[in-house]
Design a protein around this motif. Sequence first.
Motif, PDB file in Angstrom:
ATOM      1  N   GLY A   1     -18.902  40.999  12.159  1.00 29.13           N
ATOM      2  CA  GLY A   1     -17.868  40.229  11.473  1.00 29.13           C
ATOM      3  C   GLY A   1     -16.590  41.025  11.364  1.00 29.13           C
ATOM      4  O   GLY A   1     -16.397  42.008  12.093  1.00 29.13           O
ATOM      5  N   ILE A   2     -15.724  40.590  10.458  1.00 36.76           N
ATOM      6  CA  ILE A   2     -14.475  41.331  10.246  1.00 36.76           C
ATOM      7  C   ILE A   2     -14.224  41.517   8.748  1.00 36.76           C
ATOM      8  O   ILE A   2     -14.827  40.845   7.910  1.00 36.76           O
ATOM      9  CB  ILE A   2     -13.243  40.666  10.909  1.00 36.76           C
ATOM     10  CG1 ILE A   2     -12.901  39.329  10.254  1.00 36.76           C
ATOM     11  CG2 ILE A   2     -13.443  40.509  12.406  1.00 36.76           C
ATOM     12  CD1 ILE A   2     -11.501  38.826  10.624  1.00 36.76           C
ATOM     13  N   LYS A   3     -13.348  42.440   8.446  1.00 34.76           N
ATOM     14  CA  LYS A   3     -12.945  42.691   7.061  1.00 34.76           C
ATOM     15  C   LYS A   3     -11.437  42.635   6.967  1.00 34.76           C
ATOM     16  O   LYS A   3     -10.725  42.971   7.926  1.00 34.76           O
ATOM     17  CB  LYS A   3     -13.403  44.074   6.622  1.00 34.76           C
ATOM     18  CG  LYS A   3     -12.790  45.163   7.476  1.00 34.76           C
ATOM     19  CD  LYS A   3     -12.803  46.507   6.861  1.00 34.76           C
ATOM     20  CE  LYS A   3     -11.652  46.953   6.026  1.00 34.76           C
ATOM     21  NZ  LYS A   3     -11.856  48.353   5.580  1.00 34.76           N
TER      22      LYS A   3
ATOM     23  N   PRO B   1     -15.330  47.077  -4.673  1.00 33.73           N
ATOM     24  CA  PRO B   1     -16.032  45.804  -4.874  1.00 33.73           C
ATOM     25  C   PRO B   1     -15.307  44.666  -4.153  1.00 33.73           C
ATOM     26  O   PRO B   1     -14.088  44.558  -4.234  1.00 33.73           O
ATOM     27  CB  PRO B   1     -15.970  45.605  -6.391  1.00 33.73           C
ATOM     28  CG  PRO B   1     -14.674  46.238  -6.791  1.00 33.73           C
ATOM     29  CD  PRO B   1     -14.415  47.360  -5.815  1.00 33.73           C
ATOM     30  N   GLU B   2     -16.073  43.849  -3.457  1.00 35.81           N
ATOM     31  CA  GLU B   2     -15.466  42.800  -2.639  1.00 35.81           C
ATOM     32  C   GLU B   2     -16.241  41.484  -2.775  1.00 35.81           C
ATOM     33  O   GLU B   2     -17.310  41.424  -3.368  1.00 35.81           O
ATOM     34  CB  GLU B   2     -15.473  43.240  -1.159  1.00 35.81           C
ATOM     35  CG  GLU B   2     -14.809  44.591  -0.933  1.00 35.81           C
ATOM     36  CD  GLU B   2     -13.926  44.637   0.311  1.00 35.81           C
ATOM     37  OE1 GLU B   2     -13.782  43.602   1.000  1.00 35.81           O
ATOM     38  OE2 GLU B   2     -13.379  45.734   0.582  1.00 35.81           O
ATOM     39  N   ILE B   3     -15.676  40.458  -2.166  1.00 36.23           N
ATOM     40  CA  ILE B   3     -16.362  39.173  -2.008  1.00 36.23           C
ATOM     41  C   ILE B   3     -16.604  39.009  -0.505  1.00 36.23           C
ATOM     42  O   ILE B   3     -15.728  39.324   0.305  1.00 36.23           O
ATOM     43  CB  ILE B   3     -15.489  37.999  -2.518  1.00 36.23           C
ATOM     44  CG1 ILE B   3     -15.167  38.153  -4.022  1.00 36.23           C
ATOM     45  CG2 ILE B   3     -16.144  36.644  -2.223  1.00 36.23           C
ATOM     46  CD1 ILE B   3     -16.316  37.895  -4.974  1.00 36.23           C
ATOM     47  N   ALA B   4     -17.817  38.537  -0.146  1.00 33.46           N
ATOM     48  CA  ALA B   4     -18.155  38.337   1.272  1.00 33.46           C
ATOM     49  C   ALA B   4     -18.432  36.862   1.545  1.00 33.46           C
ATOM     50  O   ALA B   4     -18.906  36.129   0.664  1.00 33.46           O
ATOM     51  CB  ALA B   4     -19.386  39.170   1.629  1.00 33.46           C
ATOM     52  N   PHE B   5     -18.126  36.447   2.766  1.00 32.38           N
ATOM     53  CA  PHE B   5     -18.403  35.086   3.238  1.00 32.38           C
ATOM     54  C   PHE B   5     -19.358  35.181   4.427  1.00 32.38           C
ATOM     55  O   PHE B   5     -19.228  36.084   5.259  1.00 32.38           O
ATOM     56  CB  PHE B   5     -17.116  34.405   3.709  1.00 32.38           C
ATOM     57  CG  PHE B   5     -16.077  34.240   2.625  1.00 32.38           C
ATOM     58  CD1 PHE B   5     -16.054  33.092   1.846  1.00 32.38           C
ATOM     59  CD2 PHE B   5     -15.133  35.230   2.386  1.00 32.38           C
ATOM     60  CE1 PHE B   5     -15.099  32.939   0.844  1.00 32.38           C
ATOM     61  CE2 PHE B   5     -14.180  35.088   1.393  1.00 32.38           C
ATOM     62  CZ  PHE B   5     -14.164  33.933   0.617  1.00 32.38           C
TER      63      PHE B   5
ATOM     64  N   LEU C   1     -16.031  34.025  16.145  1.00 33.75           N
ATOM     65  CA  LEU C   1     -17.120  34.637  15.362  1.00 33.75           C
ATOM     66  C   LEU C   1     -18.268  33.647  15.313  1.00 33.75           C
ATOM     67  O   LEU C   1     -18.084  32.480  14.958  1.00 33.75           O
ATOM     68  CB  LEU C   1     -16.654  34.972  13.946  1.00 33.75           C
ATOM     69  CG  LEU C   1     -15.943  36.304  13.708  1.00 33.75           C
ATOM     70  CD1 LEU C   1     -15.826  36.555  12.199  1.00 33.75           C
ATOM     71  CD2 LEU C   1     -16.633  37.488  14.372  1.00 33.75           C
ATOM     72  N   ALA C   2     -19.448  34.116  15.654  1.00 32.96           N
ATOM     73  CA  ALA C   2     -20.629  33.252  15.700  1.00 32.96           C
ATOM     74  C   ALA C   2     -21.147  32.964  14.292  1.00 32.96           C
ATOM     75  O   ALA C   2     -20.843  33.692  13.340  1.00 32.96           O
ATOM     76  CB  ALA C   2     -21.717  33.955  16.516  1.00 32.96           C
ATOM     77  N   ALA C   3     -21.950  31.915  14.167  1.00 34.61           N
ATOM     78  CA  ALA C   3     -22.685  31.663  12.931  1.00 34.61           C
ATOM     79  C   ALA C   3     -23.469  32.923  12.598  1.00 34.61           C
ATOM     80  O   ALA C   3     -23.970  33.601  13.498  1.00 34.61           O
ATOM     81  CB  ALA C   3     -23.623  30.478  13.110  1.00 34.61           C
ATOM     82  N   GLY C   4     -23.541  33.253  11.306  1.00 33.20           N
ATOM     83  CA  GLY C   4     -24.241  34.475  10.906  1.00 33.20           C
ATOM     84  C   GLY C   4     -23.294  35.652  10.730  1.00 33.20           C
ATOM     85  O   GLY C   4     -23.696  36.698  10.219  1.00 33.20           O
ATOM     86  N   SER C   5     -22.029  35.482  11.138  1.00 38.31           N
ATOM     87  CA  SER C   5     -21.054  36.572  10.968  1.00 38.31           C
ATOM     88  C   SER C   5     -20.566  36.640   9.521  1.00 38.31           C
ATOM     89  O   SER C   5     -20.629  35.662   8.776  1.00 38.31           O
ATOM     90  CB  SER C   5     -19.846  36.363  11.881  1.00 38.31           C
ATOM     91  OG  SER C   5     -20.249  36.301  13.223  1.00 38.31           O
ATOM     92  N   ILE C   6     -20.047  37.810   9.181  1.00 39.63           N
ATOM     93  CA  ILE C   6     -19.620  38.103   7.806  1.00 39.63           C
ATOM     94  C   ILE C   6     -18.115  38.353   7.770  1.00 39.63           C
ATOM     95  O   ILE C   6     -17.564  38.963   8.691  1.00 39.63           O
ATOM     96  CB  ILE C   6     -20.378  39.354   7.317  1.00 39.63           C
ATOM     97  CG1 ILE C   6     -21.845  39.004   7.053  1.00 39.63           C
ATOM     98  CG2 ILE C   6     -19.730  39.953   6.062  1.00 39.63           C
ATOM     99  CD1 ILE C   6     -22.731  40.208   6.935  1.00 39.63           C
ATOM    100  N   ILE C   7     -17.467  37.886   6.713  1.00 40.60           N
ATOM    101  CA  ILE C   7     -16.055  38.226   6.489  1.00 40.60           C
ATOM    102  C   ILE C   7     -15.960  38.881   5.112  1.00 40.60           C
ATOM    103  O   ILE C   7     -16.431  38.324   4.108  1.00 40.60           O
ATOM    104  CB  ILE C   7     -15.152  36.973   6.545  1.00 40.60           C
ATOM    105  CG1 ILE C   7     -15.042  36.462   7.988  1.00 40.60           C
ATOM    106  CG2 ILE C   7     -13.740  37.283   6.053  1.00 40.60           C
ATOM    107  CD1 ILE C   7     -16.010  35.437   8.365  1.00 40.60           C
ATOM    108  N   LEU C   8     -15.396  40.078   5.064  1.00 45.13           N
ATOM    109  CA  LEU C   8     -15.148  40.757   3.785  1.00 45.13           C
ATOM    110  C   LEU C   8     -13.699  40.498   3.398  1.00 45.13           C
ATOM    111  O   LEU C   8     -12.778  40.752   4.181  1.00 45.13           O
ATOM    112  CB  LEU C   8     -15.382  42.266   3.901  1.00 45.13           C
ATOM    113  CG  LEU C   8     -16.813  42.766   4.028  1.00 45.13           C
ATOM    114  CD1 LEU C   8     -16.824  44.301   4.077  1.00 45.13           C
ATOM    115  CD2 LEU C   8     -17.684  42.279   2.876  1.00 45.13           C
TER     116      LEU C   8
END
Length: 252
Positions: free
Chosen positions: A54-56, A102-106, A215-222
Amino acid sequence: MTLEKLAARLDTAARAVQSIAQLSEKESISLEEAYQIQRLSVDRRLARGERLTGIKLGFTSVAKMQQMGVNDLIWGRLTDKMAIPTNGKLRMSEYIHPRAEPEIAFLLQSPLRGAMNESAIRAAVGSVAVALEIIDSRYQNFKFSLEDVVADNCSSAAYAIGPWLPANQPIEDVPIALSIDGQIVHEGSSSAILGNPWKSMYAAARILAENDIELAAGSIILAGAATPAVYHSPGQTVTAAASGLGAVTIFS
Ligand code: OOG
Ligand code: MG
């Protein structure tokens, strides 16, 4: 020096756990070249078998911009090697001078592909969580220019994600805190992240579309830190907690 050589220098610094001088001390690099160096350095990780997860986003809060003296939103790439399980151990000897934030992730339930409007982006997000990001600048004294930090993959080093919750869980303006050994060291509101962490998610989708990255399903965004980042030492316990989202802890 070529962009490839500068990328190798940053990649080697991370692997050798050895900080280096800022690239900008000797080279004049544009922001565009800095993003190319970032891609080349992450390509080296992918060539070793790491996988993009994913990306941040970075510098999405005033707290972080003030702490680091950089005022532009930046983005970097995350890989599976950076992921630490909840209650997992951060091998401190593999990092130069790690700091936690501390962050929020998607979490994507369907791909991000091309230009998308806000409701399509929201529909692509299946879950949200509180997260810890561990950043570890490859530069001496954790000091850098905008171009330096972008080239260094925005200090990305590790991340841990709390329990995933449905994406309709309120995250706009919830108390969020960073604790070391059970003591709160920073607390704030998730609204410190661009006024609303969803705005980070929309920005991430726009950045991906502009750069032709899917970005594929299952990827994370910070979404970026809500508070300043904090140094921690071997033996310490680091926790990020957000109201309604639970907590995530790692052992350093
Ligand atoms: C750059 C990374 C910033 C954030 O959440 O703002 C970042 C740094 O501060 O070293 O990850
Ligand atoms: Mg961060």
